[in-house]
Each structure stands twice: as structure tokens, then as C-alpha cells.
Design an enzyme around this catalytic site. Structure first.
Site, PDB file in Angstrom:
ATOM      1  CE  LYS A   1       1.559   1.077   1.221  1.00  0.00           C
ATOM      2  NZ  LYS A   1       1.896  -0.338   1.406  1.00  0.00           N
TER       3      LYS A   1
ATOM      4  CE  LYS B   1       2.264   1.540  -2.626  1.00  0.00           C
ATOM      5  NZ  LYS B   1       2.195   0.468  -1.747  1.00  0.00           N
TER       6      LYS B   1
HETATM    7  C1  PBG Z   1       1.133  -3.767   0.582  1.00  0.00           C
HETATM    8  C2  PBG Z   1       1.433  -3.016  -0.649  1.00  0.00           C
HETATM    9  C3  PBG Z   1       0.514  -2.277  -1.392  1.00  0.00           C
HETATM   10  C4  PBG Z   1       1.175  -1.864  -2.534  1.00  0.00           C
HETATM   11  C5  PBG Z   1       2.501  -2.304  -2.451  1.00  0.00           C
HETATM   12  N1  PBG Z   1       2.650  -3.013  -1.254  1.00  0.00           N
HETATM   13  C6  PBG Z   1      -0.934  -2.028  -1.178  1.00  0.00           C
HETATM   14  C7  PBG Z   1      -1.418  -1.360  -0.005  1.00  0.00           C
HETATM   15  O1  PBG Z   1      -0.701  -0.757   0.776  1.00  0.00           O
HETATM   16  O2  PBG Z   1      -2.613  -1.429   0.175  1.00  0.00           O
HETATM   17  C8  PBG Z   1       0.517  -1.119  -3.636  1.00  0.00           C
HETATM   18  C9  PBG Z   1       1.122  -1.226  -4.960  1.00  0.00           C
HETATM   19  C10 PBG Z   1       0.242  -0.872  -6.093  1.00  0.00           C
HETATM   20  O3  PBG Z   1      -0.910  -0.430  -5.967  1.00  0.00           O
HETATM   21  O4  PBG Z   1       0.730  -1.045  -7.199  1.00  0.00           O
HETATM   22  N2  PBG Z   1       1.773  -3.488   1.708  1.00  0.00           N
END
Ligand code: PBG
Length: 319
Positions: free
Chosen positions: A188, A241
Site C-alpha cells: 500500500k 493499492k
Molecule cells: C485506511 C484505508 C485507506 C483506504 C483504504 N483503507 C486510506 C488511507 O490509507 O489513507 C483508501 C481507499 C480509497 O482511497 O479508496 N487504512
């Protein structure tokens, strides 16, 4: 139970991971359910997605199921900030009580929606820069256990803390949830594409950013290592992601781990297509479908997308 069997044992996961073309069974629809909310609220940019109270969410899921959606990723948003023992467990029991095995309910497991600081971790008391890893892992583990106890079909940790997959697996196993798979947000990136989500999940950090625990987009080795570590710790499924900016890593991570690897087409990716469509600069549906085909071509075995509920209208069949 070994992780390969855990995935095979579940009919919804068998369809999710079946090799072949694009089908509705390979799309996962995120849902934001806010505790104690009545009605629903639009989310800027996330066309066809809303923040909802439980009753509205049940109606939405019913219509999604009619349209062939089988997998959901639930973001439970607590009414009040604070690290409660099981934020959102009541939402999970309401949803699973209504739909049982008609749906597969993954639950995003993180602290950022409940933490007063809006971070995915807890900090040591005297500091807003030193993460308290042990307390964070214990809390994530107990959230996961509460979610599984309430009927979640899968746990999806999104915090990026070292060791969380192992910590969650241990707590699940100790409490009789050996059959519950973990879909790890394994690679991520720290990304500018999460904006609409943070408003929806009420999870914008109060200070700083998430670069302390999310991966720098320049760093390929770190990106590979993060997914490999999740595999070693016992993740059943891996996920990259944002989606489009990670497609170069899908096959390398699959080669290194042999685990199913999927993508999350995040809020900013979806919203950018929706906004282009709204301005008449593209055909939103055609653009969305194009991105899903690209994910598949690049090797994504499943896709989390805010547009899953549109899949049926885009002509995608259930299998
Ligand atoms: C939080 C989380 C996030 C997303 C999924 N879980 C945001 C982040 O890490 O700031 C993002 C998903 C999206 O933007 O659609 N842990």
C-alpha cells in the site's frame, strides 16, 4: 488449516479467484456504514456510493445482490472517536444476519476511523511520532477477532504495520476462526489518490501524513518486500493499492509468493473517471470497464472497485 485450503473451502472465494475472464464474482464493492446514522449522505466524487446508516446499507446491499455483486468490503465508521473494543461489530451482525452466505463480507480492519488522531496506529503516550507497535497489533487483533465473532467472512488489514498479519492470524486461530481468510493490503503506497475515501471514512490524519508506514512510490524493493512479508506471516490473499499505479508489481509479487494478488481501484482513481464523465470529457462507464480489463491483463486476480455495483449494467456476467 493451511492457507490454500482456507480459500478453496469457501465457494465465494473460489469464484473470486477462478482463472478466466472478467466476471462479477471477481469484483468487490466497498461500503461505508456509519454507526448510529439514519439515512445516507453523498460522498464527493464517489458517484453511486454513499455513507449510510445500517438500514440504508441493507437496502443497498439487497439491490447490489440482485445486480450480481457477491463480495463487499465493509468500512465500519464509528459514531464516536475512541478505541472501543469492537467498533462496528453490530453493523457486521446486522448485515450477515440479513444476507448470510448470499454475500461474502470482508471487513477493512484498521484504526484510522476510530482513532481520535486519524492514524492507522496508536502512538506512544508521550509522542506523536513513535508508533506503539505492540498496542497497535493487540488492538488490530482484537478488532479482527470481534469482527469474525460478529460474522465477518474475511479480515482485510489496511494499516501497514509490521507484523499485523501474524498478530491477527494468531488471535483468529486462538478464538476458533481458523477458517476466516486474511486479505492483506500488502503493498500500500503513500498516495495522493485516497482523498475522497478519507472524507467518507472520517479518517484524515490530524497531524502529519502516512509516510511513516505507507510505502514511498519510488521504492520497488520495499513494495515487493511488504507483500512477501505478508505472505510469510500467513496472508491468504495479497492486494496492491492504488490499483492503476501498481500494475507493474502484480506479476512480480505473484511470482515471488504464488498467492492470489488483487488490486484496489481507490477512491481518487474512481472519482477521477467519474468527474471526467460528469464534465462530458469521457464516457465514464467505458473508461471504468477499460481499467478493469487493464487490471486483468496485468494479472489482477480480483478487483476492489467502487463501480462493482455498475458491473451488471456494463454487461459483465456473474461467472
Ligand atoms: C485506511 C484505508 C485507506 C483506504 C483504504 N483503507 C486510506 C488511507 O490509507 O489513507 C483508501 C481507499 C480509497 O482511497 O479508496 N487504512
Amino acid at each position: 488449516m493451511k492457507h490454500l485450503m482456507r480459500s478453496r473451502a469457501n465457494p465465494h472465494i473460489r469464484e473470486l479467484l477462478a482463472e478466466g475472464g472478467l466476471s462479477l464474482a471477481k469484483l468487490i464493492q466497498p461500503i461505508f456504514v456509519v454507526e448510529a446514522m439514519s439515512g445516507e449522505e453523498d460522498i464527493v466524487g464517489l458517484v453511486d456510493n454513499r455513507r449510510m446508516g445500517v438500514q440504508a446499507a441493507l437496502r443497498q446491499i439487497e439491490s447490489d445482490v440482485k445486480n450480481g455483486v457477491r463480495h463487499f468490503m465493509l468500512f465500519p465508521v464509528p459514531a464516536q472517536k475512541g478505541i472501543a473494543p469492537d467498533p462496528g461489530a453490530d453493523i457486521i451482525s446486522a448485515i450477515k444476519g440479513a444476507f448470510a452466505s448470499d454475500i461474502h463480507l470482508w471487513v477493512d480492519t484498521c484504526l484510522c476511523s476510530s482513532s481520535p488522531l486519524g492514524h492507522c496506529c496508536l502512538f506512544q503516550e508521550d509522542s506523536q511520532s513513535k508508533i506503539d507497535l505492540e498496542a497497535t497489533l493487540n488492538t488490530l487483533g482484537s478488532y479482527a477477532r470481534a469482527y469474525a465473532g460478529a460474522g465477518a467472512d474475511g479480515i482485510a488489514p489496511s494499516d501497514m504495520m509490521d507484523g499485523r498479519v501474524a498478530a491477527i492470524r494468531a488471535q483468529l486461530d486462538q478464538h476458533g476462526h481458523q477458517d476466516i481468510p486474511i486479505m492483506s493490503y500488502s503493498t500500500k503506497f503513500s498516495s495522493a489518490f485516497y482523498g475522497p475515501f478519507r472524507a467518507a471514512a472520517d479518517s484524515t490524519p490530524n497531524f502529519g501524513d502516512r509516510r511513516q508506514y505507507q510505502i514511498d512510490v519510488r521504492n520497488r524493493t520495499d513494495a515487493l518486500n511488504a507483500s512477501m512479508r505478508c505472505a510469510d506471516e500467513g496472508a491468504d490473499l495479497l492486494m496492491l493499492k492504488p490499483g492503476m499505479t501498481s500494475i507493474d508489481l502484480l506479476k512480480p509479487i505473484f511470482k515471488k509468493t504464488s498467492l492470489p494478488v488483487g488490486v484496489y481501484q481507490v477512491s481518487g482513481e474512481y472519482a477521477s473517471l467519474a468527474l471526467l464523465g460528469r464534465e462530458g470529457l469521457t464516457d465514464f462507464n467505458a473508461a471504468l470497464l477499460e481499467t478493469w480489463h487493464v487490471f486483468q491483463r496485468a494479472g489482477a486476480q480480483y478487483i476492489i472497485t467502487y463501480g462493482a455495483r455498475k458491473g451488471h449494467d456494463l454487461g459483465i456476467a456473474l461467472t
